[in-house]
Enzyme design. Structure first.
Site, PDB file in Angstrom:
ATOM      1  N   HIS A  28     -37.454  -6.237  90.942  1.00  0.00           N
ATOM      2  CA  HIS A  28     -38.677  -6.909  91.058  1.00  0.00           C
ATOM      3  C   HIS A  28     -39.641  -6.971  90.080  1.00  0.00           C
ATOM      4  CE1 HIS A  28     -35.704  -7.311  94.851  1.00  0.00           C
ATOM      5  NE2 HIS A  28     -35.526  -8.754  94.045  1.00  0.00           N
ATOM      6  N   GLU A 139     -31.191  -8.901  84.846  1.00  0.00           N
ATOM      7  CA  GLU A 139     -29.658  -8.684  83.870  1.00  0.00           C
ATOM      8  C   GLU A 139     -28.753  -7.863  84.843  1.00  0.00           C
ATOM      9  OE1 GLU A 139     -30.165  -7.097  79.938  1.00  0.00           O
ATOM     10  OE2 GLU A 139     -31.088  -8.649  79.316  1.00  0.00           O
ATOM     11  N   ARG A 178     -30.157  -4.776  99.005  1.00  0.00           N
ATOM     12  CA  ARG A 178     -29.522  -3.947  99.859  1.00  0.00           C
ATOM     13  C   ARG A 178     -29.557  -2.419  99.831  1.00  0.00           C
ATOM     14  NH1 ARG A 178     -27.390  -9.035  98.231  1.00  0.00           N
ATOM     15  NH2 ARG A 178     -26.336  -9.977 100.376  1.00  0.00           N
TER      16      ARG A 178
HETATM   17  P1  AMP Z   1     -32.961 -10.314  94.650  1.00  0.00           P
HETATM   18  O1  AMP Z   1     -34.268 -10.172  95.842  1.00  0.00           O
HETATM   19  O2  AMP Z   1     -32.466  -9.403  94.574  1.00  0.00           O
HETATM   20  O3  AMP Z   1     -32.683 -12.231  94.813  1.00  0.00           O
HETATM   21  O4  AMP Z   1     -32.839 -10.875  93.203  1.00  0.00           O
HETATM   22  C1  AMP Z   1     -34.540 -11.274  92.369  1.00  0.00           C
HETATM   23  C2  AMP Z   1     -34.627 -11.315  91.368  1.00  0.00           C
HETATM   24  O5  AMP Z   1     -34.487  -9.923  90.856  1.00  0.00           O
HETATM   25  C3  AMP Z   1     -32.943 -12.054  89.923  1.00  0.00           C
HETATM   26  O6  AMP Z   1     -33.313 -12.081  88.503  1.00  0.00           O
HETATM   27  C4  AMP Z   1     -32.193 -10.089  89.815  1.00  0.00           C
HETATM   28  O7  AMP Z   1     -32.337 -10.341  88.793  1.00  0.00           O
HETATM   29  C5  AMP Z   1     -33.123  -9.361  89.750  1.00  0.00           C
HETATM   30  N1  AMP Z   1     -33.448  -7.691  89.854  1.00  0.00           N
HETATM   31  C6  AMP Z   1     -32.611  -7.661  91.331  1.00  0.00           C
HETATM   32  N2  AMP Z   1     -32.387  -6.112  91.346  1.00  0.00           N
HETATM   33  C7  AMP Z   1     -33.003  -5.743  89.899  1.00  0.00           C
HETATM   34  C8  AMP Z   1     -32.730  -4.811  88.978  1.00  0.00           C
HETATM   35  N3  AMP Z   1     -32.376  -3.824  89.421  1.00  0.00           N
HETATM   36  N4  AMP Z   1     -33.153  -4.471  87.343  1.00  0.00           N
HETATM   37  C9  AMP Z   1     -33.634  -5.458  87.351  1.00  0.00           C
HETATM   38  N5  AMP Z   1     -33.601  -6.793  88.034  1.00  0.00           N
HETATM   39  C10 AMP Z   1     -33.871  -6.522  89.646  1.00  0.00           C
END
Ligand code: AMP
Length: 272
Positions: A28, A139, A178
């Site tokens: 993030h 991505e 997760r």
């Molecule tokens: P989430 O909080 O899981 O809904 O993710 C929020 C944003 O962070 C989304 O655009 C995800 O694709 C991005 N994201 C989550 N994990 C990663 C990661 N390991 N590397 C890069 N971006 C991430």
């Protein structure tokens, strides 16, 4: 939030937006840093969106850490954090959804048929509330990224979409909120996702081969671990997500695997 964004726009700020579900990690934060390369006023939303969870999924147990998240967001130099309550975004009489025709019918959309409708609905709402010039997506959630790009074009959202690379733990496991569910004993099983993708990359390098070959190899690597249950392993066109039986041009290899109760996803680009 809308009034605040109007004010920032009047001051000539270029608003960049990173939507998240919180429990923030380096992935993030990398999106926030990427965002600030494209604009000068960063807004981060933290909202665990109920419409993208189906019955029986982990909405209630999804990890949350709002106070720590707000500290991190501030440290990254964000101008604002947007943390709406559920009934603010979804009042009782809410009845409008945004959904795409075909891109959600692939990969994750097969086992989670209402997931992307929840994502595109909440992201549309957040776009209308935050009014960003630019929004950044990871991505790691590749299908989500291209669905958002498609939606922005189809619905004429006046917003630039920036994709940012997947950030991994030192051992290669793609960072994810997760991952907090994983036990130490499950870690090797979780790592087998990336190992199988790396193996595919090596096989594909410098030759044209059938997708079935790398998929079979991946299955062997992943099922060697007792607690794994494969949802899908797919090699597809990176733009349409249609299956690519022969890897004769760059292809997306994407997979979703349950490790115990934790569903993990990952992907790489295979370049022959
Ligand atoms: P989430 O909080 O899981 O809904 O993710 C929020 C944003 O962070 C989304 O655009 C995800 O694709 C991005 N994201 C989550 N994990 C990663 C990661 N390991 N590397 C890069 N971006 C991430």
């Amino acid at each position: 939030m809308q009034a605040h964004s109007d004010e920032m726009r009047c001051l000539g700020k270029k608003i960049v937006f990173v939507p998240t579900m919180g429990f923030l990690h380096e992935g993030h934060l990398s999106l926030m840093r990427e965002g600030l390369r494209h604009g000068d006023y960063l807004v981060v939303s933290i909202f665990v969106n109920p419409t993208q969870f189906a019955q029986g999924e982990d909405l209630d147990s999804y990890p949350r850490s709002l106070e720590r998240d707000l500290e991190l967001v501030e440290k990254e130099g964000a101008g604002a954090a947007f943390t709406p309550r559920e009934n603010e975004l979804y009042p009782e009489d809410f009845q409008t959804y945004v959904s795409l025709e075909s891109l959600p019918r692939h990969l994750c959309g097969i086992s989670r048929p209402t997931f992307f409708r929840g994502v595109t609905t909440v992201v549309s709402k957040l776009f209308n509330i935050v009014k960003p010039h630019i929004a950044v997506f990871g991505e790691k959630d590749y299908q989500q990224l291209i669905i958002i790009r498609r939606m922005v074009r189809d619905m004429n959202f006046d917003i630039g979409i920036v994709g940012a690379p997947t950030i991994r733990e030192p051992d290669g496991l793609a960072m994810s909120s997760r991952n907090a569910y994983l036990t130490k004993a499950q870690r090797p099983a979780a790592l087998s996702l990336y190992k199988s993708l790396l193996k595919a990359k090596t096989i594909v390098q410098s030759r044209i081969i059938k997708a079935a070959r790398v998929i079979d190899e991946a299955k062997i690597i992943i099922t060697a671990h007792a607690e794994t249950d494969i949802d899908y392993i797919n090699v597809c066109d990176p733009r349409t997500l249609d299956d690519m039986p022969i890897i004769d041009r760059p292809a997306l290899m994407a997979l979703a695997v349950r490790v115990g109760k934790t569903r993990l996803i990952d992907n790489v680009l295979l370049v022959p």
